[in-house]
Design an enzyme around this catalytic site. Structure first.
Site, PDB file in Angstrom:
ATOM      1  N   ASP A 165       0.857  -1.183   0.000  1.00  0.00           N
ATOM      2  CA  ASP A 165       0.000   0.000   0.000  1.00  0.00           C
ATOM      3  C   ASP A 165       0.892   1.233   0.000  1.00  0.00           C
ATOM      4  O   ASP A 165       1.755   1.383   0.870  1.00  0.00           O
ATOM      5  CB  ASP A 165      -0.904  -0.001   1.237  1.00  0.00           C
ATOM      6  CG  ASP A 165      -2.300   0.510   0.940  1.00  0.00           C
ATOM      7  OD1 ASP A 165      -2.408   1.507   0.200  1.00  0.00           O
ATOM      8  OD2 ASP A 165      -3.273  -0.079   1.424  1.00  0.00           O
TER       9      ASP A 165
ATOM     10  N   ASP B  79      -2.969   4.748  -2.438  1.00  0.00           N
ATOM     11  CA  ASP B  79      -4.058   5.307  -1.655  1.00  0.00           C
ATOM     12  C   ASP B  79      -4.406   6.726  -2.135  1.00  0.00           C
ATOM     13  O   ASP B  79      -3.514   7.576  -2.282  1.00  0.00           O
ATOM     14  CB  ASP B  79      -3.645   5.336  -0.184  1.00  0.00           C
ATOM     15  CG  ASP B  79      -4.745   5.739   0.748  1.00  0.00           C
ATOM     16  OD1 ASP B  79      -5.706   4.968   0.895  1.00  0.00           O
ATOM     17  OD2 ASP B  79      -4.639   6.836   1.335  1.00  0.00           O
TER      18      ASP B  79
ATOM     19  N   GLU C 118      -6.201   4.087  -6.144  1.00  0.00           N
ATOM     20  CA  GLU C 118      -7.497   4.369  -5.514  1.00  0.00           C
ATOM     21  C   GLU C 118      -7.873   5.814  -5.838  1.00  0.00           C
ATOM     22  O   GLU C 118      -7.109   6.732  -5.548  1.00  0.00           O
ATOM     23  CB  GLU C 118      -7.414   4.168  -4.003  1.00  0.00           C
ATOM     24  CG  GLU C 118      -8.760   4.399  -3.326  1.00  0.00           C
ATOM     25  CD  GLU C 118      -8.647   4.644  -1.836  1.00  0.00           C
ATOM     26  OE1 GLU C 118      -9.591   4.298  -1.110  1.00  0.00           O
ATOM     27  OE2 GLU C 118      -7.620   5.210  -1.403  1.00  0.00           O
TER      28      GLU C 118
ATOM     29  N   HIS D 196     -11.218  -2.539   3.041  1.00  0.00           N
ATOM     30  CA  HIS D 196     -11.077  -2.078   4.428  1.00  0.00           C
ATOM     31  C   HIS D 196     -11.845  -0.803   4.720  1.00  0.00           C
ATOM     32  O   HIS D 196     -11.999  -0.425   5.886  1.00  0.00           O
ATOM     33  CB  HIS D 196      -9.592  -1.871   4.741  1.00  0.00           C
ATOM     34  CG  HIS D 196      -8.978  -0.752   3.954  1.00  0.00           C
ATOM     35  ND1 HIS D 196      -8.772  -0.829   2.588  1.00  0.00           N
ATOM     36  CD2 HIS D 196      -8.547   0.477   4.328  1.00  0.00           C
ATOM     37  CE1 HIS D 196      -8.235   0.302   2.176  1.00  0.00           C
ATOM     38  NE2 HIS D 196      -8.088   1.110   3.194  1.00  0.00           N
ATOM     39  N   ASP D 197     -12.321  -0.116   3.681  1.00  0.00           N
ATOM     40  CA  ASP D 197     -13.074   1.129   3.857  1.00  0.00           C
ATOM     41  C   ASP D 197     -14.572   0.968   3.625  1.00  0.00           C
ATOM     42  O   ASP D 197     -15.311   1.955   3.732  1.00  0.00           O
ATOM     43  CB  ASP D 197     -12.556   2.199   2.888  1.00  0.00           C
ATOM     44  CG  ASP D 197     -11.222   2.792   3.320  1.00  0.00           C
ATOM     45  OD1 ASP D 197     -10.928   2.772   4.528  1.00  0.00           O
ATOM     46  OD2 ASP D 197     -10.480   3.281   2.448  1.00  0.00           O
TER      47      ASP D 197
END
Length: 581
Positions: A109, A218, A277, A350-351
């Site tokens: 990440d 991210d 993302e 995860h979000d």
């Protein structure tokens, strides 16, 4: 109404990820090897054979870098080390070697829109003052003209943070504000500064030299901001201005990503995976980001389909999902990236809350069947599927009784801000129960023991009580389980060319309960038909011509009769048929 993807080879020949499936690991909640209640790298190593049995090709690790954990590791204080909570660099090297030994790849990440406020870059930027060498590594601004610094309304603009409150925090020592689109402990880097970009590129090369196989980036489309940082529009009922038009896909974003590709990836001897993302990205922008000829990214995460059940009040303003809206959205992305570019496919991460609770039916009667349906629909689209840990078990949202049960900074800040402004607490909690990121972060459910086999200690967040029903040990022993259904779907990605190269045609786009489409691969002459009944009642459907008595490729309930016209689908039934065109 039709969604047609032209028959075209839209990915480069070395795009191995077009036939791959990615599995996301949230290390904090995956497996704890030392009984401290927090997952770690050794715990992941001990569970690699489980992932190899599932058949996934790539592991994506959420951040394991040193961090104060204000945002569970997405606030990084050192980009080139491992947080002691998770282990050491030596542990990471062992994990990477063990992943590669099993024929899988590992993606890190990359969080470079912001750092932690405890990163040495930021502490120097803050403590050395306006004339310091690293001041321009972050975004500092004085108070609004004529306003007293540090007073309400004196912030340089009116933008609201993703985590509630303004996007600016005042630093008394230097007399200026710094920008943070997320937590006040996550100051935004200044990508206008070429030295910042060079430092990021050097860090990325350091990890690639260590052997990692790419990066999930991210909120990477937020790194370019509109010069001048103008005020945002204040929407009705909002406490702050909407600054998103000034930082989502900003004016230099394509320049920055092309430079990153050129400096980090272009001459690398291995073909690496890059996925960005991108909240708020449009199909048109995504075509540019993922066009192989532009050399920016391999694919993007878009958020359109996970915003369809949100009301005007935002993500915690829950509204029923209309299947026709979901089909229109996903169909538009299939079409838009059909000739050029590539889709990433996901239901949850995860979000996001758990998919079976959000898009399926998590009641005991239909939980497993609807989870298999969701998997079928997703994996049969064109793109690279992403499986979030526990999704392959049909893990569901948990039971939060009070605000004390939550751990996520977004949820806690939202509760604090809304109740302070007089919103009924039960109304706030209702939204959090449905949409809090903590739903995805409860520990992985390995078995029926007290803490689900996640830890021998006290878990950092409570285990979902339903682990006595839904867990990996039980599903591994049951050939009809959700786990083994995912395993069969993943195997199809590796063996069925129509899933990678075939075109996509949506059928019955206006039907409120049926999700149906075809995939056709001209090279092999194979055509697939996907039928999914999104509901708890029988559904009789018309079939396209010529599909009667076709081969059943995979189905989530046993077939009692051959496919016929018309055909009745049972509640939450999904089936895939194959024929030679």
């Amino acid at each position: 109404m039709r969604f047609d993807v032209p028959e075209i080879e839209a990915t480069p020949a070395d795009a191995w990820w077009s036939e791959a499936v990615v599995y996301q690991i949230y290390p904090r909640s995956f497996a704890d090897s030392n009984a401290d209640g927090i997952g770690d790298l050794q715990g992941i190593i001990e569970r690699l054979d489980y992932l190899a049995q599932l058949g996934v090709d790539v592991l994506w690790l959420s951040p394991v870098y040193p961090s104060p954990h204000d945002d569970n590791g997405y606030d990084i204080s050192d980009y080139q080390d491992i947080d002691p909570l998770f282990g050491t660099l030596a542990d990471f090297d062992r994990l990477l070697a063990a992943v590669h030994e099993r024929g899988m790849k590992l993606v890190m990440d990359l969080v470079v829109n912001h750092t932690s406020d405890e990163h040495p870059w930021f502490t120097a930027s803050r403590d050395e003052g306006p004339q310091g060498s690293k001041r321009d590594w972050y975004i500092w601004r004085p108070a609004r003209e004529g306003m007293e610094p540090g007073t309400p309304g004196a912030e340089p603009n009116n933008w609201g943070s993703f985590f509630s409150g303004p996007t600016w925090t005042y630093d008394e020592k230097s007399g200026e504000y710094y920008l943070h689109l997320f937590s006040r402990k996550q100051p935004d880097l200044n990508w206008e500064n070429p030295t910042v970009r060079q430092a990021v590129h050097a860090m990325m090369r350091w990890w690639l030299d260590r052997g990692v196989d790419g990066f999930r980036m991210d909120v990477v489309n937020l790194i370019s901001k509109t010069p001048g940082l103008p005020d945002g529009i204040v929407h009705e009922g909002a406490l702050h201005g909407d600054g998103s038009p000034h930082y989502i896909c900003g004016p230099r974003i394509h320049e920055y990503l092309a430079e990153m590709h050129r400096e980090v990836f272009e001459d690398h001897p291995r073909r690496l995976l890059t996925v960005g993302e991108m909240p708020g990205v449009t199909v048109e922008e995504a075509k540019l980001f993922t066009d192989p000829s532009r050399r920016e990214l391999d694919m993007v995460f878009q958020f359109e389909h996970v915003g369809l059940d949100q009301g005007p009040g935002g993500k915690f303003d829950v509204r029923p999902l209309k299947l026709t809206d979901l089909k229109a959205s996903l169909g538009r992305w299939q079409t838009g990236l059909g000739e050029t570019g590539w889709n990433s496919l996901y239901w949850n991460n995860h979000d996001q809350p758990r998919a079976v609770s959000r898009f399926g039916d998590d009641s005991p009667a239909y939980r497993d069947r609807s989870a298999k349906l969701l998997a079928t629909v997703l994996h049969l689209h064109r793109g690279t599927p992403y499986v979030y840990q526990g999704e392959e078990l049909a893990m569901a949202n948990t039971r939060f009784t009070s605000i004390d049960d939550f751990r996520d900074i977004e949820s806690l800040n939202y509760h604090r801000e809304q109740t302070a402004h007089g919103v009924d607490e039960e109304q706030v909690l209702a939204g959090l129960r449905h949409r809090s990121r903590d739903n995805a972060r409860t520990p992985m459910q390995w078995d029926t023991s007290q803490h689900a086999g996640f830890t021998a200690g006290t878990p950092w967040i409570a285990v979902n009580p339903d682990h006595t029903r839904t867990n990996a040990k039980a599903q591994l022993a049951d050939p009809d389980s959700v786990f083994h259904y995912y395993r069969r779907l993943i195997a199809l990605r590796h063996t069925e060319p129509a899933l990678t190269h075939g075109d996509f045609q949506m059928l019955h786009p206006d039907h409120e309960q049926l999700y149906a489409f075809t995939r056709h691969d001209a090279a092999s002459g194979t055509e697939l038909l996907v039928l999914a009944n999104f509901g708890p009642a029988d559904l009789t459907v018309d079939l396209p011509d010529g599909w009667e008595h076709s081969e059943t490729l995979i189905a989530n309930v046993p077939a009692t009769t051959p496919l016929s016209a018309p055909h009745t689908l049972r509640p939450w039934e999904a089936r895939v048929h194959r024929r030679n065109a």
